[in-house]
Design an enzyme around this catalytic site. Structure first.
Site, mmCIF file in Angstrom:
data_model
loop_
_atom_site.group_PDB
_atom_site.id
_atom_site.type_symbol
_atom_site.label_atom_id
_atom_site.label_comp_id
_atom_site.label_asym_id
_atom_site.label_seq_id
_atom_site.Cartn_x
_atom_site.Cartn_y
_atom_site.Cartn_z
ATOM 1 N N ARG A 105 7.556 -21.709 4.201
ATOM 2 C CA ARG A 105 7.961 -20.755 5.230
ATOM 3 C C ARG A 105 7.337 -19.386 4.924
ATOM 4 O O ARG A 105 6.862 -19.131 3.820
ATOM 5 C CB ARG A 105 9.485 -20.630 5.292
ATOM 6 C CG ARG A 105 10.113 -20.159 3.998
ATOM 7 C CD ARG A 105 11.630 -20.210 4.066
ATOM 8 N NE ARG A 105 12.082 -21.573 4.276
ATOM 9 C CZ ARG A 105 12.157 -22.499 3.322
ATOM 10 N NH1 ARG A 105 11.783 -22.192 2.090
ATOM 11 N NH2 ARG A 105 12.583 -23.709 3.584
ATOM 12 N N ASP B 185 12.937 -26.503 -7.938
ATOM 13 C CA ASP B 185 13.704 -25.288 -8.195
ATOM 14 C C ASP B 185 12.955 -24.503 -9.254
ATOM 15 O O ASP B 185 12.926 -24.902 -10.429
ATOM 16 C CB ASP B 185 15.111 -25.663 -8.672
ATOM 17 C CG ASP B 185 15.992 -24.450 -8.939
ATOM 18 O OD1 ASP B 185 15.472 -23.317 -8.947
ATOM 19 O OD2 ASP B 185 17.204 -24.643 -9.158
ATOM 20 N N VAL B 186 12.335 -23.393 -8.858
ATOM 21 C CA VAL B 186 11.480 -22.659 -9.794
ATOM 22 C C VAL B 186 12.265 -22.029 -10.933
ATOM 23 O O VAL B 186 11.667 -21.591 -11.922
ATOM 24 C CB VAL B 186 10.643 -21.574 -9.074
ATOM 25 C CG1 VAL B 186 9.700 -22.210 -8.057
ATOM 26 C CG2 VAL B 186 11.531 -20.518 -8.427
ATOM 27 N N TYR C 238 15.828 -6.679 -6.252
ATOM 28 C CA TYR C 238 14.533 -7.132 -5.748
ATOM 29 C C TYR C 238 13.400 -6.255 -6.300
ATOM 30 O O TYR C 238 12.372 -6.764 -6.761
ATOM 31 C CB TYR C 238 14.542 -7.089 -4.222
ATOM 32 C CG TYR C 238 13.337 -7.710 -3.558
ATOM 33 C CD1 TYR C 238 13.197 -9.092 -3.487
ATOM 34 C CD2 TYR C 238 12.346 -6.917 -2.989
ATOM 35 C CE1 TYR C 238 12.091 -9.669 -2.877
ATOM 36 C CE2 TYR C 238 11.237 -7.480 -2.374
ATOM 37 C CZ TYR C 238 11.117 -8.863 -2.320
ATOM 38 O OH TYR C 238 10.010 -9.425 -1.710
ATOM 39 N N ALA D 205 13.405 -4.487 -9.047
ATOM 40 C CA ALA D 205 13.255 -4.745 -10.480
ATOM 41 C C ALA D 205 12.493 -6.041 -10.726
ATOM 42 O O ALA D 205 11.635 -6.115 -11.618
ATOM 43 C CB ALA D 205 14.629 -4.804 -11.144
ATOM 44 N N LYS E 232 10.252 -7.440 -8.798
ATOM 45 C CA LYS E 232 8.849 -7.291 -8.422
ATOM 46 C C LYS E 232 8.114 -6.335 -9.363
ATOM 47 O O LYS E 232 6.920 -6.512 -9.626
ATOM 48 C CB LYS E 232 8.741 -6.819 -6.980
ATOM 49 C CG LYS E 232 9.295 -7.823 -5.961
ATOM 50 C CD LYS E 232 8.603 -9.171 -6.054
ATOM 51 C CE LYS E 232 9.036 -10.112 -4.943
ATOM 52 N NZ LYS E 232 8.323 -11.407 -4.968
#
Length: 250
Positions: free
Chosen positions: A19, A66-67, A158, A160, A162
């Protein structure tokens, strides 16, 4: 788009590839001749095709993974290696948001975002990089975000995650350069995807106010730069961060 086939014969893995930005990256690589595997936590129903184009469908597959779990990623990659002895390109794209102000953010929301966005890239890289080392060739592209550089209200977790990807990119670029494994990071700005459509109106307006080009990015804008980093045109680039953000972070 130019009629290029730069990746014919190459095998590509894109996490979060069913997606949004990930799907656009899958499509672009397939358009250029690659065999592409989309790894995602939620995959389409069995028999569902990712694209309307039959040629693209013949070059793409999706697997559940599931990463955040090393055993899950390893099982998926082992399955790919059964029919594809080389995997040349990894795009660590899987990511989630759980936005809130810090005083309202739960520990669970912090942990889930850091686990998927940052730990996930670590696990996928760790599992696959031995294959790349053995073949003495690899391209790893991490999908960061402009907020990893700028920060953003309501996105401490988010941002942190990245920002962590930037340091991760530069560190592993140094670790694996001697094996001809190049590692770079693409940092999108505000991209028109289902995930960004869920952002609050205030967050959306703050983004729009800070974009000099005064338009949203399309997922294909990100895919273009990812494919550049994976191509021979970028063979002397590693440890680099490129913002694809309409000028937000300049």
């Amino acid at each position: 788009m130019a009629n290029l086939k730069r990746f014919t014969g190459k095998t590509v893995i894109v996490t979060g590839g069913c997606r949004g930005i990930g799907l656009s990256i899958v499509e672009r690589f397939a358009n250029e001749g690659a065999r592409v595997f989309a790894l995602d936590y939620v995959i389409p129903e069995s028999g569902t095709q990712l694209f309307d184009n039959e040629e693209l469908n013949s070059l793409t597959s999706y697997l559940q993974a599931d990463v955040t779990k090393e055993e899950s990623v390893k099982a998926a990659i082992d399955e790919i290696l059964k029919t594809n002895p080389k995997i040349e390109i990894l795009v660590n794209n899987a990511g989630i948001t759980r936005d809130n102000l810090v005083l309202r953010m739960t520990e669970a929301d912090w942990d889930s975002v850091l686990s998927t966005n940052l730990k996930g890239a670590f696990i996928c890289t760790k599992v696959l990089v031995r294959t790349m080392m053995a073949q003495r060739f690899g391209r790893i592209i991490n999908i960061g975000s402009v907020v990893g550089t700028m920060g953003n209200i309501g996105q401490a977790n988010y941002s942190a995650s990245k920002a962590g990807l930037i340091g991760f990119t530069k560190s592993i670029a140094r670790e694996f350069a001697s094996r001809n494994i190049l590692v770079n990071c693409v940092a999108p700005g505000y991209v028109r995807t289902p995930m960004t459509e869920k952002l609050s109106d205030d967050v959306k307006q703050n983004f729009m106010n800070s974009i000099p080009l005064k338009r949203l990015a399309e997922p294909s804008d990100i895919a273009n730069v990812v494919c550049f980093f994976a191509s021979d045109d970028a063979s002397y680039l590693t440890g680099q961060l490129v913002h694809v953000d309409g000028g937000m972070a300049m």
